[in-house]
Design an enzyme around this catalytic site. Structure first.
Site, PDB file in Angstrom:
ATOM      1  N   GLY A 175     -20.837  18.302  28.332  1.00 39.55           N
ATOM      2  CA  GLY A 175     -21.929  17.869  28.292  1.00 39.55           C
ATOM      3  C   GLY A 175     -22.258  16.394  29.310  1.00 39.55           C
ATOM      4  N   VAL A 180     -23.883  18.984  33.795  1.00 39.26           N
ATOM      5  CA  VAL A 180     -25.197  18.960  33.775  1.00 39.26           C
ATOM      6  C   VAL A 180     -25.430  19.299  35.266  1.00 39.26           C
ATOM      7  CG1 VAL A 180     -25.927  18.014  31.697  1.00 39.26           C
ATOM      8  CG2 VAL A 180     -25.822  16.628  33.760  1.00 39.26           C
ATOM      9  N   GLU A 181     -24.853  18.498  36.317  1.00 37.86           N
ATOM     10  CA  GLU A 181     -25.172  18.649  37.602  1.00 37.86           C
ATOM     11  C   GLU A 181     -24.697  19.953  38.158  1.00 37.86           C
ATOM     12  OE1 GLU A 181     -22.545  15.385  39.509  1.00 37.86           O
ATOM     13  OE2 GLU A 181     -24.279  13.922  39.067  1.00 37.86           O
ATOM     14  N   ARG A 198     -20.449  20.877  22.901  1.00 41.82           N
ATOM     15  CA  ARG A 198     -19.830  21.060  21.446  1.00 41.82           C
ATOM     16  C   ARG A 198     -20.753  19.873  20.887  1.00 41.82           C
ATOM     17  NH1 ARG A 198     -14.392  17.441  22.478  1.00 41.82           N
ATOM     18  NH2 ARG A 198     -15.253  15.399  23.153  1.00 41.82           N
ATOM     19  N   GLY A 261     -14.443  16.023  31.251  1.00 40.89           N
ATOM     20  CA  GLY A 261     -13.757  14.742  31.497  1.00 40.89           C
ATOM     21  C   GLY A 261     -12.801  14.543  32.586  1.00 40.89           C
ATOM     22  N   GLU A 442     -44.518   3.954  41.308  1.00 42.36           N
ATOM     23  CA  GLU A 442     -45.475   2.758  41.134  1.00 42.36           C
ATOM     24  C   GLU A 442     -45.529   2.675  39.584  1.00 42.36           C
ATOM     25  OE1 GLU A 442     -49.461   3.111  42.441  1.00 42.36           O
ATOM     26  OE2 GLU A 442     -49.395   5.182  42.577  1.00 42.36           O
TER      27      GLU A 442
HETATM   28  P1  NDP Z   1     -17.738  13.039  31.264  1.00 41.67           P
HETATM   29  O1  NDP Z   1     -16.851  12.145  30.503  1.00 41.67           O
HETATM   30  O2  NDP Z   1     -19.216  12.465  31.712  1.00 41.67           O
HETATM   31  O3  NDP Z   1     -18.147  14.191  30.268  1.00 41.67           O
HETATM   32  C1  NDP Z   1     -17.035  14.842  29.608  1.00 41.67           C
HETATM   33  C2  NDP Z   1     -17.831  16.285  28.521  1.00 41.67           C
HETATM   34  O4  NDP Z   1     -16.938  16.922  28.291  1.00 41.67           O
HETATM   35  C3  NDP Z   1     -18.513  15.293  27.333  1.00 41.67           C
HETATM   36  O5  NDP Z   1     -19.640  16.030  27.294  1.00 41.67           O
HETATM   37  C4  NDP Z   1     -17.561  15.764  26.385  1.00 41.67           C
HETATM   38  O6  NDP Z   1     -17.962  15.989  25.205  1.00 41.67           O
HETATM   39  C5  NDP Z   1     -17.087  16.940  27.013  1.00 41.67           C
HETATM   40  N1  NDP Z   1     -15.499  17.374  26.293  1.00 41.67           N
HETATM   41  C6  NDP Z   1     -14.644  16.645  26.441  1.00 41.67           C
HETATM   42  N2  NDP Z   1     -13.380  17.349  25.902  1.00 41.67           N
HETATM   43  C7  NDP Z   1     -13.783  18.490  25.415  1.00 41.67           C
HETATM   44  C8  NDP Z   1     -13.329  19.576  24.952  1.00 41.67           C
HETATM   45  N3  NDP Z   1     -12.033  19.479  24.490  1.00 41.67           N
HETATM   46  N4  NDP Z   1     -13.938  20.593  24.690  1.00 41.67           N
HETATM   47  C9  NDP Z   1     -15.166  20.781  25.065  1.00 41.67           C
HETATM   48  N5  NDP Z   1     -15.931  19.823  25.418  1.00 41.67           N
HETATM   49  C10 NDP Z   1     -15.189  18.608  25.822  1.00 41.67           C
HETATM   50  O7  NDP Z   1     -16.834  13.816  32.118  1.00 41.67           O
HETATM   51  P2  NDP Z   1     -17.179  14.492  33.578  1.00 41.67           P
HETATM   52  O8  NDP Z   1     -15.970  15.474  33.644  1.00 41.67           O
HETATM   53  O9  NDP Z   1     -18.540  14.974  33.493  1.00 41.67           O
HETATM   54  O10 NDP Z   1     -17.205  13.295  34.717  1.00 41.67           O
HETATM   55  C11 NDP Z   1     -16.220  12.425  34.669  1.00 41.67           C
HETATM   56  C12 NDP Z   1     -16.609  11.106  35.286  1.00 41.67           C
HETATM   57  O11 NDP Z   1     -16.850  11.435  36.592  1.00 41.67           O
HETATM   58  C13 NDP Z   1     -17.873  10.658  34.754  1.00 41.67           C
HETATM   59  O12 NDP Z   1     -17.797  10.089  33.439  1.00 41.67           O
HETATM   60  C14 NDP Z   1     -18.354   9.847  35.454  1.00 41.67           C
HETATM   61  O13 NDP Z   1     -18.080   8.567  35.356  1.00 41.67           O
HETATM   62  C15 NDP Z   1     -17.847  10.348  36.838  1.00 41.67           C
HETATM   63  N6  NDP Z   1     -18.934  11.195  37.492  1.00 41.67           N
HETATM   64  C16 NDP Z   1     -20.030  10.565  38.083  1.00 41.67           C
HETATM   65  C17 NDP Z   1     -21.114  11.185  38.633  1.00 41.67           C
HETATM   66  C18 NDP Z   1     -22.289  10.594  39.256  1.00 41.67           C
HETATM   67  O14 NDP Z   1     -22.241   9.421  39.314  1.00 41.67           O
HETATM   68  N7  NDP Z   1     -23.220  11.029  39.326  1.00 41.67           N
HETATM   69  C19 NDP Z   1     -21.064  12.501  39.038  1.00 41.67           C
HETATM   70  C20 NDP Z   1     -19.725  13.197  38.620  1.00 41.67           C
HETATM   71  C21 NDP Z   1     -18.811  12.565  37.705  1.00 41.67           C
HETATM   72  P3  NDP Z   1     -18.413  14.774  24.108  1.00 41.67           P
HETATM   73  O15 NDP Z   1     -19.803  14.105  24.797  1.00 41.67           O
HETATM   74  O16 NDP Z   1     -18.604  15.238  22.884  1.00 41.67           O
HETATM   75  O17 NDP Z   1     -17.447  13.786  24.377  1.00 41.67           O
END
Ligand code: NDP
Length: 453
Positions: A175, A180-181, A198, A261, A442
């Site tokens: 999430g 989402v992207e 989750r 993540g 605006e």
């Molecule tokens: P994020 O940390 O943003 O999100 C990870 C998601 O995975 C969370 O929703 C988390 O849930 C969920 N998650 C983690 N472990 C599990 C698991 N074992 N089972 C199910 N769900 C799980 O990571 P991303 O991978 O999306 O991106 C990594 C990083 O890269 C970002 O934090 C961001 O900083 C960077 N990024 C930036 C972008 C931008 O600036 N546009 C674009 C893409 C990446 P929960 O919320 O419950 O912890």
């Protein structure tokens, strides 16, 4: 004559490493960079840049559908995945060349291969030992893949940019930003798109109203949300991948993307040889100067896991070079407040400063200005997409402490707002700024009625 081969040895040619290397080299320092994979790191090769190109590609189907209201007839449209994928790859290769020239033209020695520590002043690459007065770890991060039966059938964001075939049905787990992207990209490019998360709402940590609004818009467009659940297992079948969720639901898809993540990338560095300490999740521990527990070794970017954003790594690199190689200039500190960010879901989200919830915690009295509206374009396009603009104000100092947007090109709008917030602009300064008409942006200078305190 220095006792070392180099003044600075950088491990990793991603955003932070390249910036540090070439800025130090421009100051006359003798610099080397070791890189074992591709120049430009995650952002250029398997992150921000190709993702944004895919994101552009995924908006066209809406544009075609909306064109009719403006008098156009678009009789036939077809999406060809190999064209998008391969054009993207050509552009990335061009950027790899740009990065190569940037490094080499600034006098940096590029060493192709993976480095590991031999001591706090020595690294080895391809069997050769190099010594350096200072060593910078800028190795970035890599996707975290959760454990579940059948996770070998799932891919990470590393692979998603090079798929042989575009999936007809895609499931994204997570999430956060990437989830989402990509849920939006898959949907926009024509796949049936499922988001499995989750928690009860994606984008934890973002402003609650923004999370709610963006989730509704994504679902209105057709992304199918499966909340408060996780993947229990994935089985490969003749007709696709059978995904069983922890709440018992089953889905058949062609692709499972885990966007769960990213973790610091330190494998093979042999940090122990230099006495470098790691913290939770493997992040390299550093102080405010980006100095590790080995005084001659520094680290920045995703590997220190503060904020995994390219512009943050670039800013950290500038602070590092200023403080280590420009003794005549005042020391700088990295400022992690008011860092703007955008999420390229559909519609886009952009944000800077505090969420409403954070501001409520931080200040005695706040004012929230929030406007949800149908953008002018959609009065003719037929689309029911809505946009959200929101300002959060500390009612005592009158400063705008947070700005949030869900809508087309939100990141483009928010960059300018971020300058105002960084400069400490009050709500009255926003109010006295003349709007640009007719734009959605605006709204940020015309919201006069407090939505809630
Ligand atoms: P994020 O940390 O943003 O999100 C990870 C998601 O995975 C969370 O929703 C988390 O849930 C969920 N998650 C983690 N472990 C599990 C698991 N074992 N089972 C199910 N769900 C799980 O990571 P991303 O991978 O999306 O991106 C990594 C990083 O890269 C970002 O934090 C961001 O900083 C960077 N990024 C930036 C972008 C931008 O600036 N546009 C674009 C893409 C990446 P929960 O919320 O419950 O912890």
């Amino acid at each position: 004559m220095s006792q070392f081969d180099f003044d600075l040895f950088v491990i990793g040619a991603g955003s932070g490493g390249v910036r540090a290397a070439r800025t130090a080299a421009a100051l006359g320092k003798k610099v080397a960079v070791a890189e074992g994979r591709f120049l430009g790191g995650t952002c250029v090769n398997i992150g921000c840049v190709p993702k944004k190109l895919f994101s552009y590609g995924s908006h066209f189907h809406e544009e075609f559908a909306q064109a009719a209201g403006f008098g156009w007839s678009v009789s036939h449209s077809d999406f060809d995945w190999p064209t998008l994928r391969d054009n993207k790859t050509k552009e990335i290769e061009r950027l790899n060349g740009v990065y190569h020239n940037l490094l080499v033209n600034s006098g940096v020695r590029l060493i192709e291969g993976y480095a590991h520590f031999e001591s706090a002043h020595e690294v080895s690459v391809n069997g050769t030992t190099y010594s350096a007065e200072k060593i910078l770890i800028a190795t970035g991060s890599e996707p975290f893949m959760p454990e579940f039966p059948g996770n070998e059938y799932a891919v990470s964001s590393d692979a998603v940019f090079y798929l042989d075939e575009f999936p007809k049905r895609a499931l994204v787990l997570g999430g956060g930003y990437i989830a989402v992207e990509f849920a939006g990209i898959f949907h926009g490019l024509g796949a049936e798109s499922h988001l499995v998360y989750r928690g009860d709402q994606p984008l934890k940590g973002f402003d609650e109203e923004v999370r709610q609004f963006a989730s509704e818009e994504m679902q209105k467009k057709g992304v199918q949300f499966h909340l408060n659940t996780n993947i229990a297992s994935v089985e490969k079948q003749a007709s696709g991948l059978l995904v069983t969720l922890t709440d018992g639901e089953t889905l058949e898809v062609d692709l499972v993307l885990c966007a769960t993540g990213r973790v610091p990338k330190t494998e093979g560095l042999e940090l122990d040889a230099a006495g470098i300490k790691q913290g939770k999740g493997g992040k390299v521990l550093v102080n405010d100067e980006f100095q590790t527990s080995a005084p001659s070794v520094f680290a920045l970017g995703d590997v220190i896991n503060r904020m995994q954003l390219t512009p943050v790594a670039l800013a950290e690199a500038m602070v590092f070079v200023n403080n280590q190689f420009q003794p005549d200039l005042p020391a700088k500190q990295m400022d992690y407040t008011n860092i703007p960010t955008a999420v390229f879901c559909h519609p886009n989200i952009a944000t800077v400063g505090m969420s409403e919830e954070e501001a409520r915690e931080a200040f005695d009295r706040i004012e929230v200005y929030s406007a949800g509206f149908r953008p002018m374009k959609h009065t003719l396009s037929g689309s029911d997409e809505r946009h959200l603009m929101k300002l959060v104000v500390d009612a005592d100092s009158r400063k705008v402490v947070g700005a949030h947007m869900v809508g087309t090109d939100a990141g483009e709008v928010m960059q300018g707002i971020a300058v105002a917030i960084k400069a400490g602009a009050t709500k009255e300064i926003f109010d006295s700024t003349v709007g640009i008409h007719p734009t959605g942006a605006e709204e940020f200078v015309t919201m006069r009625t407090v939505s809630r305190n």
